[in-house]
Design an enzyme around this catalytic site. Structure first.
Site, mmCIF file in Angstrom:
data_model
loop_
_atom_site.group_PDB
_atom_site.id
_atom_site.type_symbol
_atom_site.label_atom_id
_atom_site.label_comp_id
_atom_site.label_asym_id
_atom_site.label_seq_id
_atom_site.Cartn_x
_atom_site.Cartn_y
_atom_site.Cartn_z
ATOM 1 N N GLU A 1 0.885 -1.175 0.000
ATOM 2 C CA GLU A 1 0.000 0.000 0.000
ATOM 3 C C GLU A 1 0.915 1.215 0.000
ATOM 4 O O GLU A 1 1.559 1.510 1.011
ATOM 5 C CB GLU A 1 -0.889 0.022 1.252
ATOM 6 C CG GLU A 1 -1.799 -1.176 1.399
ATOM 7 C CD GLU A 1 -2.956 -1.178 0.422
ATOM 8 O OE1 GLU A 1 -3.189 -0.147 -0.243
ATOM 9 O OE2 GLU A 1 -3.622 -2.221 0.318
ATOM 10 N N CYS B 1 -3.385 8.468 3.337
ATOM 11 C CA CYS B 1 -3.010 7.991 2.002
ATOM 12 C C CYS B 1 -4.174 8.128 1.027
ATOM 13 O O CYS B 1 -3.980 8.151 -0.178
ATOM 14 C CB CYS B 1 -2.580 6.538 2.088
ATOM 15 S SG CYS B 1 -3.792 5.545 2.956
HETATM 16 P P1 NAP Z 1 8.425 4.871 4.692
HETATM 17 O O1 NAP Z 1 9.582 5.742 4.973
HETATM 18 O O2 NAP Z 1 8.454 4.025 3.481
HETATM 19 O O3 NAP Z 1 8.242 3.985 6.018
HETATM 20 C C1 NAP Z 1 7.229 3.038 6.125
HETATM 21 C C2 NAP Z 1 7.714 1.888 7.008
HETATM 22 O O4 NAP Z 1 8.801 1.213 6.382
HETATM 23 C C3 NAP Z 1 8.224 2.336 8.367
HETATM 24 O O5 NAP Z 1 7.841 1.377 9.321
HETATM 25 C C4 NAP Z 1 9.734 2.346 8.172
HETATM 26 O O6 NAP Z 1 10.437 2.202 9.378
HETATM 27 C C5 NAP Z 1 9.904 1.133 7.291
HETATM 28 N N1 NAP Z 1 11.135 1.101 6.513
HETATM 29 C C6 NAP Z 1 11.913 2.150 6.115
HETATM 30 N N2 NAP Z 1 12.947 1.690 5.375
HETATM 31 C C7 NAP Z 1 12.820 0.340 5.307
HETATM 32 C C8 NAP Z 1 13.574 -0.706 4.690
HETATM 33 N N3 NAP Z 1 14.677 -0.443 3.980
HETATM 34 N N4 NAP Z 1 13.154 -1.979 4.828
HETATM 35 C C9 NAP Z 1 12.039 -2.271 5.525
HETATM 36 N N5 NAP Z 1 11.295 -1.321 6.140
HETATM 37 C C10 NAP Z 1 11.665 -0.037 6.028
HETATM 38 O O7 NAP Z 1 7.075 5.651 4.579
HETATM 39 P P2 NAP Z 1 6.602 6.887 5.438
HETATM 40 O O8 NAP Z 1 7.195 8.091 4.823
HETATM 41 O O9 NAP Z 1 6.784 6.609 6.880
HETATM 42 O O10 NAP Z 1 5.026 6.820 5.157
HETATM 43 C C11 NAP Z 1 4.307 7.777 4.468
HETATM 44 C C12 NAP Z 1 3.869 7.223 3.145
HETATM 45 O O11 NAP Z 1 3.038 6.088 3.339
HETATM 46 C C13 NAP Z 1 3.040 8.204 2.370
HETATM 47 O O12 NAP Z 1 3.602 8.364 1.097
HETATM 48 C C14 NAP Z 1 1.670 7.581 2.258
HETATM 49 O O13 NAP Z 1 1.000 7.824 1.052
HETATM 50 C C15 NAP Z 1 1.938 6.140 2.432
HETATM 51 N N6 NAP Z 1 0.773 5.513 3.043
HETATM 52 C C16 NAP Z 1 0.021 4.656 2.306
HETATM 53 C C17 NAP Z 1 -1.086 4.057 2.865
HETATM 54 C C18 NAP Z 1 -1.939 3.089 2.101
HETATM 55 O O14 NAP Z 1 -2.748 2.405 2.712
HETATM 56 N N7 NAP Z 1 -1.802 2.996 0.809
HETATM 57 C C19 NAP Z 1 -1.418 4.324 4.197
HETATM 58 C C20 NAP Z 1 -0.630 5.205 4.902
HETATM 59 C C21 NAP Z 1 0.476 5.795 4.320
HETATM 60 P P3 NAP Z 1 11.033 3.506 10.139
HETATM 61 O O15 NAP Z 1 9.880 4.346 10.522
HETATM 62 O O16 NAP Z 1 11.716 2.928 11.301
HETATM 63 O O17 NAP Z 1 11.939 4.174 9.163
#
Ligand code: NAP
Length: 520
Positions: free
Chosen positions: A257, A296
């Site tokens: 997602e 999102c």
């Molecule tokens: P992110 O940086 O990709 O982080 C998401 C998760 O992935 C966090 O738990 C993060 O941990 C972890 N993570 C980071 N690097 C990783 C790696 N190399 N391997 C495995 N896990 C890793 O995303 P974000 O910026 O926090 O989230 C915001 C985004 O999520 C927005 O763009 C939004 O659109 C999207 N979103 C989508 C939905 C949906 O249902 N489609 C819902 C909510 C949000 P850490 O926090 O410890 O870095």
């Protein structure tokens, strides 16, 4: 030093051995707690979840596991006040926004508990009737679905620390699949506290629910072929997960997602004073401000017939002007803060990029914050952008600013409007506003191909509809293309991800015995 939150793995609470990462109050800037996963024996953690948790859950029927979900919901309900306090402190949310996360999660568990109870005391799901493979049906094929014999790893985003866990956990546990959740670090406190309460209440078998807070390092390396991974977050991290050997070599099933440039579209032939236009204006303002636009599913692009561009801009601006922004503890505040100062800077950067190609039709950035220091608080104020060149301005279709920002785009005719909607390259949701049922149905059919959900608002459902951005467990959540290609919720459809399908080929008496058996 603030408290270091413990991880729950291998059936016991374990703290990391490193200094940990601090979780902050995004309004006051103060440190709240710390999280750390250094030194955990991940191999043992994953093995315990698979072996102890998986075995115990699979020994139960769907109806028994549905009762577990009801018990989890009851535990969470009894600690609800604490979750509201943590959300205010760590996510900077006002009460209504906390409700979407906390009460939304409890509601989703309750729904799956009801649907699961109706599945009864069976241990597999039938998938269609038996079909003949030989003359007179002496040899037949019957498809069934059984719980996968692995675990579900959830890697979650920062914006829904409550609902984000339970909307995935409800179908996983109902399916008989144990969970390891890794919440986003910035807001991990609420997830950790909810898991702690559920574990301490003793309502789940050991190994059914584990939590690892802090770094994600090494988690994917532990995945085995029968495991599944469900990720919510940015497209960049999604790409890392998709290219990991567990997914590319061992076929670990993966649900993504990711971000999405969702739109709302007003159909042609509506006057400035029409109810459809007023409903759209209200919904856009609501979507921009609920959770400070950190959803999102939030509306990012607003598509409107050219003749209504100015009217709609004014109507949305009038709604936004009523929004007071600041400290969520203050009674008069409608919109709290973004989850962190890092997110605040990211939103300002994205906004400035869009402003280079668009006009600010409403700019809340000049209004004062209520009871918050603008130098410290991560409070972003709403900005409505617009451009009269929706075809030439590629950025508005490509870039998601994860905050209270949306862009108004005028279209020539409906064909042009629908083409602009498709330029999101696959979104979680779009909403349509109008009064002509036939025209709305035709547009919904057109947009279904690139949207996981199409939300249609007519005046007769003006006060009853569930909201463009609200994810209901009854409906699919997920979208094709840049939205990640995932599929969550949608009632019992969500169970597919946690089951394996198999065709059993046998004589009719074997297949009948299989259908009658409570176990596989
Ligand atoms: P992110 O940086 O990709 O982080 C998401 C998760 O992935 C966090 O738990 C993060 O941990 C972890 N993570 C980071 N690097 C990783 C790696 N190399 N391997 C495995 N896990 C890793 O995303 P974000 O910026 O926090 O989230 C915001 C985004 O999520 C927005 O763009 C939004 O659109 C999207 N979103 C989508 C939905 C949906 O249902 N489609 C819902 C909510 C949000 P850490 O926090 O410890 O870095």
């Amino acid at each position: 030093m603030t408290e270091l939150l413990a991880n729950h793995v291998a059936g016991r609470w374990q703290t990391g051995t490193g200094p940990g990462s601090a979780l902050l109050d995004p309004v006051l800037g103060t440190e709240l707690v710390r999280v750390d996963a250094t030194g955990l024996d991940l191999a043992a953690a994953f093995a315990f979840a698979r072996d102890a948790g998986g075995k115990a859950l699979r020994a139960m029927s769907y109806a028994q596991r549905a009762r577990l979900l009801a018990d989890v919901a009851a535990v969470l309900q009894s600690h609800r006040d604490a979750y509201y306090e943590i959300s205010t402190a760590n996510s900077g949310t006002v009460k209504d926004d906390t409700a979407v996360d906390v009460d939304g999660g409890i509601y989703t568990l309750g729904q799956y508990a009801r649907w699961g109870a109706a599945l009864g005391d069976t241990r597999h799901l039938d998938d269609g009737a038996a079909v003949a493979l030989a003359k007179e049906g002496v040899f037949q094929s019957r498809h069934l679905q059984v719980p996968t014999r692995g675990l579900a790893l959830f890697i979650n985003a920062f914006n829904f620390p409550g609902w984000g866990l339970w909307e995935k956990a409800a179908p996983a546990l109902l399916s008989g699949v144990p969970i390891i959740v890794k919440p986003a670090t910035a807001t991990a406190w609420l997830t950790q506290r909810m898991v702690r309460d559920v574990i301490e209440a003793g309502v789940l078998p050991p190994g059914a629910l584990s939590i690892i807070c802090g770094s994600s390092a090494g988690l994917l390396d532990q995945l085995q072929p029968m495991d599944v991974v469900s990720f919510t977050g940015s497209a960049a991290t999604a790409a890392t997960i998709r290219s990991h050997a567990a997914v590319t070599r061992d076929s670990v099933r993966c649900n993504i997602e990711a971000d999405s440039v969702n739109c709302a579209l007003l159909l042609p032939s509506h006057a400035a004073a029409s109810e459809a236009l007023a409903l759209l204006a209200r919904e856009v303002a609501r979507e921009m401000t609920v959770k400070s636009g950190q959803k999102c599913t939030a509306i990012r692009r607003v598509l409107v017939p050219q003749a209504q561009y100015d009217d709609l801009a004014q109507a949305i601006a009038a709604q936004l002007a009523k929004t007071s922004v600041g400290n969520p503890r203050h009674e008069g505040v409608h919109m709290g803060s973004l989850v962190s100062r890092v997110q605040y800077d990211t939103v300002q950067q994205g906004l400035n990029q869009l402003l280079a190609h668009t006009d600010a039709l409403y700019d809340g950035r000049q209004s004062p914050l209520v009871d918050a220091d603008p130098a410290i608080a991560a409070c972003a104020r709403p900005v409505l952008l617009g451009t009269r060149d929706p075809d030439g301005c590629a950025l508005v279709h490509d870039m998601e600013v994860f905050g209270p920002v949306a862009t108004l785009l005028p279209y020539r005719d409906l064909e042009h409007g629908l083409a602009l909607a498709h330029r999101g390259q696959g979104s979680l949701v779009c909403s349509l506003y109008g009064e002509d049922a036939g025209a709305l149905a035709a547009a919904a059919g057109e947009l279904a191909a690139s949207h996981g959900r199409v939300h249609v608002v007519t005046p007769d459902v003006g006060k009853l509809h569930t909201g463009h951005g609200n994810v209901m467990p009854q409906s699919l959540h997920g979208g094709p293309g840049r939205a990640g290609g995932g599929a969550e919720l949608g009632g019992l459809r969500a169970l597919d991800f946690y089951h394996r399908k198999s065709a059993i080929q046998a004589a009719p008496q074997v297949l009948q015995a299989l259908a009658q058996s409570a176990g596989v």
